[in-house]
Design an enzyme around this catalytic site. Sequence first.
Site, PDB file in Angstrom:
ATOM      1  N   CYS A 228      -2.819 -16.542  16.692  1.00  0.00           N
ATOM      2  CA  CYS A 228      -2.451 -16.230  18.079  1.00  0.00           C
ATOM      3  C   CYS A 228      -2.052 -17.473  18.859  1.00  0.00           C
ATOM      4  O   CYS A 228      -1.647 -17.367  20.018  1.00  0.00           O
ATOM      5  CB  CYS A 228      -3.597 -15.499  18.788  1.00  0.00           C
ATOM      6  SG  CYS A 228      -5.010 -16.549  19.123  1.00  0.00           S
TER       7      CYS A 228
ATOM      8  N   ARG B   3     -26.831   2.973  -7.557  1.00  0.00           N
ATOM      9  CA  ARG B   3     -27.541   2.328  -6.459  1.00  0.00           C
ATOM     10  C   ARG B   3     -26.877   2.619  -5.106  1.00  0.00           C
ATOM     11  O   ARG B   3     -27.551   2.820  -4.113  1.00  0.00           O
ATOM     12  CB  ARG B   3     -27.585   0.823  -6.725  1.00  0.00           C
ATOM     13  CG  ARG B   3     -28.180   0.039  -5.629  1.00  0.00           C
ATOM     14  CD  ARG B   3     -28.585  -1.333  -6.137  1.00  0.00           C
ATOM     15  NE  ARG B   3     -29.171  -2.055  -5.035  1.00  0.00           N
ATOM     16  CZ  ARG B   3     -28.499  -2.864  -4.235  1.00  0.00           C
ATOM     17  NH1 ARG B   3     -27.231  -3.083  -4.452  1.00  0.00           N
ATOM     18  NH2 ARG B   3     -29.098  -3.458  -3.236  1.00  0.00           N
TER      19      ARG B   3
ATOM     20  N   TYR C 269     -36.202  -1.080 -16.675  1.00  0.00           N
ATOM     21  CA  TYR C 269     -37.001  -2.235 -16.261  1.00  0.00           C
ATOM     22  C   TYR C 269     -37.787  -1.997 -14.976  1.00  0.00           C
ATOM     23  O   TYR C 269     -38.444  -2.894 -14.471  1.00  0.00           O
ATOM     24  CB  TYR C 269     -36.143  -3.491 -16.131  1.00  0.00           C
ATOM     25  CG  TYR C 269     -34.915  -3.330 -15.242  1.00  0.00           C
ATOM     26  CD1 TYR C 269     -35.032  -3.046 -13.887  1.00  0.00           C
ATOM     27  CD2 TYR C 269     -33.637  -3.477 -15.772  1.00  0.00           C
ATOM     28  CE1 TYR C 269     -33.923  -2.892 -13.086  1.00  0.00           C
ATOM     29  CE2 TYR C 269     -32.513  -3.330 -14.979  1.00  0.00           C
ATOM     30  CZ  TYR C 269     -32.664  -3.033 -13.634  1.00  0.00           C
ATOM     31  OH  TYR C 269     -31.561  -2.876 -12.846  1.00  0.00           O
TER      32      TYR C 269
ATOM     33  N   CYS D 288     -11.158 -20.140  16.975  1.00  0.00           N
ATOM     34  CA  CYS D 288     -10.077 -19.720  17.858  1.00  0.00           C
ATOM     35  C   CYS D 288     -10.705 -19.253  19.165  1.00  0.00           C
ATOM     36  O   CYS D 288     -11.690 -18.517  19.172  1.00  0.00           O
ATOM     37  CB  CYS D 288      -9.322 -18.572  17.189  1.00  0.00           C
ATOM     38  SG  CYS D 288      -8.335 -17.600  18.330  1.00  0.00           S
TER      39      CYS D 288
ATOM     40  N   CYS E 180      -6.710 -12.263  20.183  1.00  0.00           N
ATOM     41  CA  CYS E 180      -6.302 -12.750  18.857  1.00  0.00           C
ATOM     42  C   CYS E 180      -6.327 -11.571  17.891  1.00  0.00           C
ATOM     43  O   CYS E 180      -7.376 -10.979  17.648  1.00  0.00           O
ATOM     44  CB  CYS E 180      -7.247 -13.840  18.373  1.00  0.00           C
ATOM     45  SG  CYS E 180      -6.876 -14.367  16.683  1.00  0.00           S
TER      46      CYS E 180
ATOM     47  N   LYS F 104     -31.088 -17.466 -11.627  1.00  0.00           N
ATOM     48  CA  LYS F 104     -29.744 -17.306 -12.170  1.00  0.00           C
ATOM     49  C   LYS F 104     -29.362 -18.465 -13.090  1.00  0.00           C
ATOM     50  O   LYS F 104     -29.784 -19.602 -12.875  1.00  0.00           O
ATOM     51  CB  LYS F 104     -28.719 -17.224 -11.016  1.00  0.00           C
ATOM     52  CG  LYS F 104     -28.933 -16.054 -10.063  1.00  0.00           C
ATOM     53  CD  LYS F 104     -28.785 -14.718 -10.750  1.00  0.00           C
ATOM     54  CE  LYS F 104     -27.499 -13.991 -10.507  1.00  0.00           C
ATOM     55  NZ  LYS F 104     -26.937 -13.882  -9.210  1.00  0.00           N
TER      56      LYS F 104
ATOM     57  N   ASP G 234     -26.547  -7.908 -16.972  1.00  0.00           N
ATOM     58  CA  ASP G 234     -25.375  -7.886 -16.095  1.00  0.00           C
ATOM     59  C   ASP G 234     -24.628  -6.567 -16.284  1.00  0.00           C
ATOM     60  O   ASP G 234     -23.660  -6.482 -17.038  1.00  0.00           O
ATOM     61  CB  ASP G 234     -24.477  -9.080 -16.429  1.00  0.00           C
ATOM     62  CG  ASP G 234     -23.505  -9.386 -15.311  1.00  0.00           C
ATOM     63  OD1 ASP G 234     -23.583  -8.721 -14.252  1.00  0.00           O
ATOM     64  OD2 ASP G 234     -22.656 -10.271 -15.496  1.00  0.00           O
TER      65      ASP G 234
ATOM     66  N   GLU H   1     -38.124 -11.753 -17.822  1.00  0.00           N
ATOM     67  CA  GLU H   1     -37.260 -10.932 -18.685  1.00  0.00           C
ATOM     68  C   GLU H   1     -35.802 -11.188 -18.331  1.00  0.00           C
ATOM     69  O   GLU H   1     -35.503 -11.653 -17.225  1.00  0.00           O
ATOM     70  CB  GLU H   1     -37.576  -9.452 -18.439  1.00  0.00           C
ATOM     71  CG  GLU H   1     -37.130  -8.977 -17.064  1.00  0.00           C
ATOM     72  CD  GLU H   1     -37.812  -7.687 -16.604  1.00  0.00           C
ATOM     73  OE1 GLU H   1     -39.014  -7.722 -16.278  1.00  0.00           O
ATOM     74  OE2 GLU H   1     -37.101  -6.666 -16.571  1.00  0.00           O
TER      75      GLU H   1
ATOM     76  N   ASP I 217       0.831  -1.204   0.000  1.00  0.00           N
ATOM     77  CA  ASP I 217       0.000   0.000   0.000  1.00  0.00           C
ATOM     78  C   ASP I 217       0.863   1.250   0.000  1.00  0.00           C
ATOM     79  O   ASP I 217       0.551   2.255  -0.644  1.00  0.00           O
ATOM     80  CB  ASP I 217      -0.895   0.026   1.230  1.00  0.00           C
ATOM     81  CG  ASP I 217      -1.938  -1.069   1.153  1.00  0.00           C
ATOM     82  OD1 ASP I 217      -2.613  -1.289   2.164  1.00  0.00           O
ATOM     83  OD2 ASP I 217      -2.073  -1.697   0.088  1.00  0.00           O
TER      84      ASP I 217
ATOM     85  N   LYS J 179     -32.068 -10.861 -16.999  1.00  0.00           N
ATOM     86  CA  LYS J 179     -31.392 -10.089 -15.955  1.00  0.00           C
ATOM     87  C   LYS J 179     -30.100  -9.570 -16.577  1.00  0.00           C
ATOM     88  O   LYS J 179     -29.190 -10.349 -16.878  1.00  0.00           O
ATOM     89  CB  LYS J 179     -31.101 -10.975 -14.741  1.00  0.00           C
ATOM     90  CG  LYS J 179     -30.408 -10.223 -13.617  1.00  0.00           C
ATOM     91  CD  LYS J 179     -30.414 -11.052 -12.346  1.00  0.00           C
ATOM     92  CE  LYS J 179     -29.945 -10.259 -11.141  1.00  0.00           C
ATOM     93  NZ  LYS J 179     -28.599  -9.720 -11.274  1.00  0.00           N
TER      94      LYS J 179
ATOM     95  N   CYS K 106      -4.997 -21.796  16.665  1.00  0.00           N
ATOM     96  CA  CYS K 106      -5.203 -20.631  15.811  1.00  0.00           C
ATOM     97  C   CYS K 106      -3.872 -20.246  15.164  1.00  0.00           C
ATOM     98  O   CYS K 106      -2.890 -20.033  15.878  1.00  0.00           O
ATOM     99  CB  CYS K 106      -5.738 -19.455  16.637  1.00  0.00           C
ATOM    100  SG  CYS K 106      -5.786 -17.914  15.692  1.00  0.00           S
TER     101      CYS K 106
HETATM  102  S1  IVH Z   1     -35.802  -5.440 -11.092  1.00  0.00           S
HETATM  103  C1  IVH Z   1     -37.010  -4.063  -6.831  1.00  0.00           C
HETATM  104  N1  IVH Z   1     -35.099  -6.297 -13.459  1.00  0.00           N
HETATM  105  O1  IVH Z   1     -30.258  -6.992 -10.703  1.00  0.00           O
HETATM  106  C2  IVH Z   1     -36.121  -4.794  -7.768  1.00  0.00           C
HETATM  107  N2  IVH Z   1     -33.368  -5.868 -11.888  1.00  0.00           N
HETATM  108  O2  IVH Z   1     -29.690  -8.564  -8.355  1.00  0.00           O
HETATM  109  C3  IVH Z   1     -35.749  -3.985  -8.945  1.00  0.00           C
HETATM  110  N3  IVH Z   1     -31.116  -6.235 -12.757  1.00  0.00           N
HETATM  111  O3  IVH Z   1     -30.169  -4.309  -8.481  1.00  0.00           O
HETATM  112  C4  IVH Z   1     -34.857  -4.703  -9.852  1.00  0.00           C
HETATM  113  N4  IVH Z   1     -31.721  -6.827 -14.786  1.00  0.00           N
HETATM  114  O4  IVH Z   1     -29.379  -3.921 -10.903  1.00  0.00           O
HETATM  115  C5  IVH Z   1     -34.667  -5.924 -12.254  1.00  0.00           C
HETATM  116  N5  IVH Z   1     -34.630  -7.019 -15.611  1.00  0.00           N
HETATM  117  C6  IVH Z   1     -34.213  -6.637 -14.413  1.00  0.00           C
HETATM  118  C7  IVH Z   1     -32.841  -6.587 -14.085  1.00  0.00           C
HETATM  119  C8  IVH Z   1     -32.464  -6.203 -12.800  1.00  0.00           C
HETATM  120  C9  IVH Z   1     -30.699  -6.606 -13.974  1.00  0.00           C
HETATM  121  C10 IVH Z   1     -30.234  -5.947 -11.631  1.00  0.00           C
HETATM  122  C11 IVH Z   1     -30.529  -4.709 -10.828  1.00  0.00           C
HETATM  123  C12 IVH Z   1     -30.714  -5.182  -9.414  1.00  0.00           C
HETATM  124  C13 IVH Z   1     -29.973  -6.471  -9.448  1.00  0.00           C
HETATM  125  C14 IVH Z   1     -30.435  -7.413  -8.363  1.00  0.00           C
END
Ligand code: IVH
Length: 715
Positions: A442, A159, A246, A457, A463, A334, A140, A136, A53, A138, A439
């Site tokens: 310690c 967020r 969304y 421990c 510790c 998922k 990434d 729908e 660091d 999700k 441990c």
């Molecule tokens: S709905 C109240 N829809 O996933 C919940 N989230 O793991 C509102 N995300 O923080 C989220 N695709 O950033 C929603 N089709 C989708 C999404 C989605 C990606 C993300 C979002 C959320 C995170 C949760």
Amino acid sequence: MGHKQDIQHPDTLSQPVDTLSPTDAARELAWLTAQITAADIAYHRDDAPEMSDADYDRLKARNQAVEAAFPALKRADSPSESIGAPTAEGFGKVRHDVPMLSLGNAFSDEEVAEFDLRIRKFLGRGADDRLIYTAEPKIDGLSLSLRYENGALVRAATRGDGTVGEDVTANARTVKDIPEMLQGAPAVLEVRGEVYMSHVDFAALNARQAEAGAKTFANPRNAAAGSLRQLDAKITKSRPLRFFAYAWGALSEPLNDTQAGAIAQLAALGFATNDLMVTCDGPSAMITHYHQIEEQRATLGYDIDGVVYKVNELDLQRRLGFRSTTPRWAIAHKFPAELAWTQLEAIDIQVGRTGALSPVARLKPVTVGGVVVSNATLHNEDYIAGRGGDGQPIRDGRDIRVGDWVQVYRAGDVIPKIKDVDLSRRPADVLPFAFPAKCPRCGSDAIREDGDAVRRCTGGMICPAQAVEKLKHFVSRSAFDIEGLGARQIEQFYDDGWIKTPADIFTLRDRFGRGIKQLKNREGWGEKSAQNLFDAIDEKRKIPLRRLIFALGIRHVGEAAAATLANHFTSWSAFEAAMTQAQVGNGPEWDELISIDGVGAVMATSVITAMQQVAERASIDRLVAQLDVEDVAAVVADSPVAGKTVVFTGTLEKMTRAEAKSRAEALGAKVSGSVSAKTDLLVAGPGAGSKAKKAAELGIETIDEDGWLALIADT
Ligand code: IVH
């Protein structure tokens, strides 16, 4: 990181910056950028720091000094603009009126079916009643909240911790999928969605970055996050970011009465929405759509990591409401984790804040789903030995040994895990792993209690590992969250002997009175940063009760439990008095504690033990003496049931028990499972038995379900 070595080491580094020639300065900046970028990648992406660091801070400081002396030479890829470690003069903070939540996860078809069942149960719907969901992809990327007032984009925020995010308005304005002006939108409209980068754009960006000798990104999500969170919006503008809408936050009027309708409304207003969203009439249709999306995953052109299901009717979403950080009405299904084989080079033992000895696999680095993995968790000694929690064999009883070939996977964002071991590739001379009985930090005995998979421990606060981990937990985001005092600084201060217990944090300024100079002379600290740290610490002297209880790091007391305890006792003095009086297993305080919904005997025992352990308690008292702990105010000040203890009994006909409880809690009431002198109100449906009788004996006000609904009607 080839470019790191390619640039020759400048021999002017120890010269004062004002004696440098522009050529030397430019050469230094190129070299410093390459070094810092490589160190950032090693630290943040690969989780394998290559530099101390102190050295890192020295390079950063030199870079800043040269830039200050030669502003014209500042590079487009200057590391002083990157987000490796956000600075105090970073982004403004934005409080989300409607919190930005995360989603619960499902990993199997069964869990999707359970999600549907949970919802039906909560709403009191039968198995055959019609219930529509949306499904729908999700995305990434990273979530973003866009606030429009009278059709104009006024604020964009990340967020953050869900309650407070970063103000990235200037950056968001450069994203072409994000409209500046809307026609015909509600007066207040917060649109939420995901910022992401397409595969093509990601590859092109990385090629450009590599060409320029600048930092490349591990995956499109990191690229999107790094690009949006730039202090200079011009850099964001040069990055090809996209946005899918969304969800929504604050609204002055409803968009529609269904999820699908509201999203169509956002599309009509000019937002990009995902065209793979469909409505489904139950789990089997949802799962079918999941597999269809999974099949298209590779050809979509952007990363997705699952499918999100949401209850379509917004009125039902409202009734279902939220758990502490996730909505009940949505879940993320998922995709299975990606897998890779690599060799196990060593097993290290880490000591956690509760003394747990956690084995960590050190792996020959391997790419799993776009991220280089060199560490993975091995859980506990049974896991290494091939035994599960119930003593049954896992991996058909195959143990894991140093030198083995192991299969690694990442499930979501969490720490990588080891799935399997290939015995056919086991080297001849490897021995079973001998888990330590002392441990490693310690030397105290490390013991396993009956029924506990974890060896701990017994050193407690003597510790150093436990002490440091407790401190790190104490300053973590959901606890005290002190700006400028993270894990790195805690380790430094602990090693220096300046902070040994949480109370020491709050006496730091005093002890440094004149000593700011001492801190200032330390690597990486200047007068301003020291001053900023002391101010940030002072800012957190006033702390909500639930954060304090969580910060104490008591075993079995997570964020949700801390909030439950805080809401029940409402002040530190009440909590502290009850825990001082309480006896494990009996007495009025014990009865009160375990009558709280969500508090069981294990947690109650743990809290009482922690609060009565002499050394621990002395440390807590010294801490609290430094603080101004905020009582829990009635959540809804004008709610007729705020602060009241309510018991539901008998059959409820217009709502389920879970729904009644969640609504009551949202109105600031405490919901208890049993009637006592502390009960303020009994809501009794048909079939109410002993509880109604007891309430009558104690003279407690009793109403029926309609009475309850009338009571809360205006809230
Ligand atoms: S709905 C109240 N829809 O996933 C919940 N989230 O793991 C509102 N995300 O923080 C989220 N695709 O950033 C929603 N089709 C989708 C999404 C989605 C990606 C993300 C979002 C959320 C995170 C949760």
